[in-house]
Design a protein around this motif. Structure first.
Motif, PDB file in Angstrom:
ATOM      1  N   HIS A   1       0.838  -1.203   0.000  1.00 57.21           N
ATOM      2  CA  HIS A   1       0.000   0.000   0.000  1.00 57.21           C
ATOM      3  C   HIS A   1       0.871   1.250   0.000  1.00 57.21           C
ATOM      4  N   LEU A   2       1.884   1.269   0.854  1.00 62.98           N
ATOM      5  CA  LEU A   2       2.774   2.421   0.928  1.00 62.98           C
ATOM      6  C   LEU A   2       3.519   2.624  -0.394  1.00 62.98           C
ATOM      7  N   GLY A   3       3.876   1.524  -1.050  1.00 63.96           N
ATOM      8  CA  GLY A   3       4.545   1.625  -2.348  1.00 63.96           C
ATOM      9  C   GLY A   3       3.650   2.287  -3.387  1.00 63.96           C
ATOM     10  N   PHE A   4       2.405   1.850  -3.459  1.00 61.84           N
ATOM     11  CA  PHE A   4       1.475   2.453  -4.418  1.00 61.84           C
ATOM     12  C   PHE A   4       1.156   3.902  -4.044  1.00 61.84           C
ATOM     13  N   ILE A   5       1.083   4.188  -2.750  1.00 59.78           N
ATOM     14  CA  ILE A   5       0.850   5.564  -2.316  1.00 59.78           C
ATOM     15  C   ILE A   5       1.999   6.463  -2.749  1.00 59.78           C
ATOM     16  N   SER A   6       3.231   5.961  -2.689  1.00 60.58           N
ATOM     17  CA  SER A   6       4.377   6.772  -3.121  1.00 60.58           C
ATOM     18  C   SER A   6       4.299   7.070  -4.614  1.00 60.58           C
ATOM     19  N   LEU A   7       3.883   6.094  -5.416  1.00 63.96           N
ATOM     20  CA  LEU A   7       3.722   6.332  -6.853  1.00 63.96           C
ATOM     21  C   LEU A   7       2.588   7.318  -7.114  1.00 63.96           C
ATOM     22  N   ASP A   8       1.523   7.205  -6.337  1.00 66.44           N
ATOM     23  CA  ASP A   8       0.411   8.154  -6.443  1.00 66.44           C
ATOM     24  C   ASP A   8       0.883   9.579  -6.138  1.00 66.44           C
ATOM     25  N   ARG A   9       1.675   9.736  -5.078  1.00 66.01           N
ATOM     26  CA  ARG A   9       2.177  11.069  -4.713  1.00 66.01           C
ATOM     27  C   ARG A   9       3.124  11.618  -5.780  1.00 66.01           C
ATOM     28  N   TYR A  10       3.888  10.734  -6.393  1.00 66.38           N
ATOM     29  CA  TYR A  10       4.802  11.178  -7.453  1.00 66.38           C
ATOM     30  C   TYR A  10       4.015  11.754  -8.623  1.00 66.38           C
ATOM     31  N   ALA A  11       2.961  11.046  -9.018  1.00 66.79           N
ATOM     32  CA  ALA A  11       2.119  11.537 -10.117  1.00 66.79           C
ATOM     33  C   ALA A  11       1.446  12.851  -9.740  1.00 66.79           C
ATOM     34  N   ALA A  12       1.043  12.984  -8.463  1.00 70.56           N
ATOM     35  CA  ALA A  12       0.346  14.192  -8.020  1.00 70.56           C
ATOM     36  C   ALA A  12       1.276  15.403  -7.983  1.00 70.56           C
ATOM     37  N   VAL A  13       2.519  15.192  -7.574  1.00 69.66           N
ATOM     38  CA  VAL A  13       3.461  16.307  -7.445  1.00 69.66           C
ATOM     39  C   VAL A  13       4.020  16.738  -8.794  1.00 69.66           C
ATOM     40  N   THR A  14       4.288  15.776  -9.681  1.00 66.09           N
ATOM     41  CA  THR A  14       4.890  16.124 -10.974  1.00 66.09           C
ATOM     42  C   THR A  14       3.933  16.910 -11.856  1.00 66.09           C
ATOM     43  N   ASP A  15       2.638  16.561 -11.808  1.00 63.34           N
ATOM     44  CA  ASP A  15       1.659  17.312 -12.609  1.00 63.34           C
ATOM     45  C   ASP A  15       0.306  17.266 -11.915  1.00 63.34           C
ATOM     46  N   PRO A  16       0.094  18.138 -10.922  1.00 63.48           N
ATOM     47  CA  PRO A  16      -1.118  18.064 -10.100  1.00 63.48           C
ATOM     48  C   PRO A  16      -2.423  18.296 -10.850  1.00 63.48           C
ATOM     49  N   LEU A  17      -2.383  19.002 -11.975  1.00 64.06           N
ATOM     50  CA  LEU A  17      -3.615  19.265 -12.705  1.00 64.06           C
ATOM     51  C   LEU A  17      -4.032  18.092 -13.592  1.00 64.06           C
ATOM     52  N   ILE A  18      -3.062  17.370 -14.124  1.00 66.98           N
ATOM     53  CA  ILE A  18      -3.353  16.194 -14.949  1.00 66.98           C
ATOM     54  C   ILE A  18      -3.580  14.952 -14.081  1.00 66.98           C
ATOM     55  N   TYR A  19      -3.048  14.978 -12.874  1.00 69.96           N
ATOM     56  CA  TYR A  19      -3.064  13.815 -11.972  1.00 69.96           C
ATOM     57  C   TYR A  19      -4.437  13.160 -11.808  1.00 69.96           C
ATOM     58  N   PRO A  20      -5.539  13.923 -11.610  1.00 63.46           N
ATOM     59  CA  PRO A  20      -6.847  13.267 -11.403  1.00 63.46           C
ATOM     60  C   PRO A  20      -7.274  12.358 -12.542  1.00 63.46           C
ATOM     61  N   THR A  21      -6.801  12.617 -13.745  1.00 61.64           N
ATOM     62  CA  THR A  21      -7.171  11.771 -14.879  1.00 61.64           C
ATOM     63  C   THR A  21      -6.287  10.536 -14.978  1.00 61.64           C
TER      64      THR A  21
END
Length: 349
Positions: free
Chosen positions: A128-148
């Motif tokens: 779970h923590l591993g997937f959460i880290s990947l989720d945070r990476y996607a959110a930080v690199t491009d927060p506006l595109i991230y929801p899609t």
């Protein structure tokens, strides 16, 4: 136990030896603490159980009840809290008695189940923590595109993999007994009524460590990149003048700031997990290759440090997330039972 079996000259006389089951042949030797230390240990361990169960239950209720928290990322956090909650319900109470009384009173069948639960929920937490880290990476690199990119279906697949892989692996390994292949003589020599020793041979202890190390290494790399990106974004925002800050990019900046804060909070959760579980996994390797030399009290200390990780995440969320503190207040005061409470605004902004 070894000293008692050898019958060394400095061993206590037979009448002084306490057994887990006094009237049963083949009982394990009992080495209980005196009244004072027993009370302290029961208090410390029971506090850990209550904190783990109640804290993670609050996380799950908060995320599942308040609609404002219904997001793919938060569902991952709720699922992580579920794994920690189950540690507090199915593992820690029984380990409390084992650690203090030095005996296992819950039957051999549950001894095996206890170890399966321990392994399942540990691996479920780390994946779970591993997937959460990947989720945070996607959110930080491009927060506006991230929801899609990180949708509910993607979150669901991450949750399903974390649970299914962890449960299937742990139950297949410990349920079939393949973990003790080649250690039959040792297991037989240490077997006694009132004991709960699960031996893992060198091959499988390496597999266990790799299943822990690989996602851990990925998390370290991902969070290193996240903090580099966050540092770059912070410098960029600081260099902007007041006019630019008030322009159309201000929304992007606020979103980026929120995502960086979330990444920092979950990064702390990852560090806490590593500090808690790494000593246990390293000791398991040392034990397997050096003939299981770890003293019982050292093993118990390492196990409880790992267990207490399940109680730490809710404390981390409470410290860093104002919305979680507000949700806790609403839950404890009973306001969640009021009509329309699920739509309450938990965010200050």
């Amino acid at each position: 136990l070894a000293t008692f079996l050898r019958g060394d000259s400095d061993s206590p006389p037979p009448e002084a030896v306490q057994l887990c089951y006094e009237n049963l042949n083949g009982s394990c030797v009992k080495t209980p603490y005196s009244a004072g230390p027993r009370l302290i240990l029961y208090t410390v361990f029971s506090f850990g159980v209550v904190l783990t169960v109640c804290g993670n239950l609050l996380v799950m209720i908060s995320i599942l009840h308040f609609k404002q928290l219904h997001s793919p990322a938060n569902f991952l956090i709720a699922s992580l809290a579920c794994a920690d909650f189950l540690v507090g319900v199915t593992v820690m109470p029984f380990s409390t008695v084992r650690s203090v009384e030095s005996c296992w009173y819950f039957g051999q069948r549950y001894c095996q189940l206890h170890s399966c639960f321990e392994g399942s929920f540990c691996y479920a937490s780390i994946y779970h923590l591993g997937f959460i880290s990947l989720d945070r990476y996607a959110a930080v690199t491009d927060p506006l595109i991230y929801p899609t990119r990180f949708t509910s279906s993607v979150s669901g697949m991450c949750i399903a993999f974390s649970w299914l892989f962890s449960i299937i692996y742990s139950f297949c390994l410990l349920g079939t007994g393949v973990n003790a292949a080649g250690l039959e003589d040792l297991v037989h020599a240490l077997s006694c009524v009132g004991g709960c020793q699960i031996a893992v041979n060198q091959s499988w202890v390496l597999v266990n460590f790799l299943l822990f190390f690989i996602p851990t290494f990925v998390m370290i790399i991902v969070y290193s990149k996240i903090f580099l990106i966050a540092k770059h974004q912070a410098r960029k925002i600081e260099s902007m003048n007041e006019k630019t800050r008030r322009s159309s990019d201000s929304y992007r900046d606020r979103v980026a700031k929120r995502e960086r804060k979330a990444a920092k909070t979950l990064g702390i959760a990852v560090v806490a997990f590593l500090i808690s579980w790494l000593p246990y996994f390293l000791d398991s390797i040392i034990d397997a290759f050096l003939g299981f030399i770890t003293p019982t009290y050292i093993y118990e200390i390492l196990v409880w440090i790992a267990y207490y990780n399940s109680a730490m995440n809710p404390l981390i969320y409470a410290f860093f997330y104002p919305w979680f503190r507000k949700a806790i207040k609403l839950i404890i005061t009973g306001n969640v039972l009021r009509e329309g409470s699920s739509t309450i605004n938990l965010f200050s902004e």
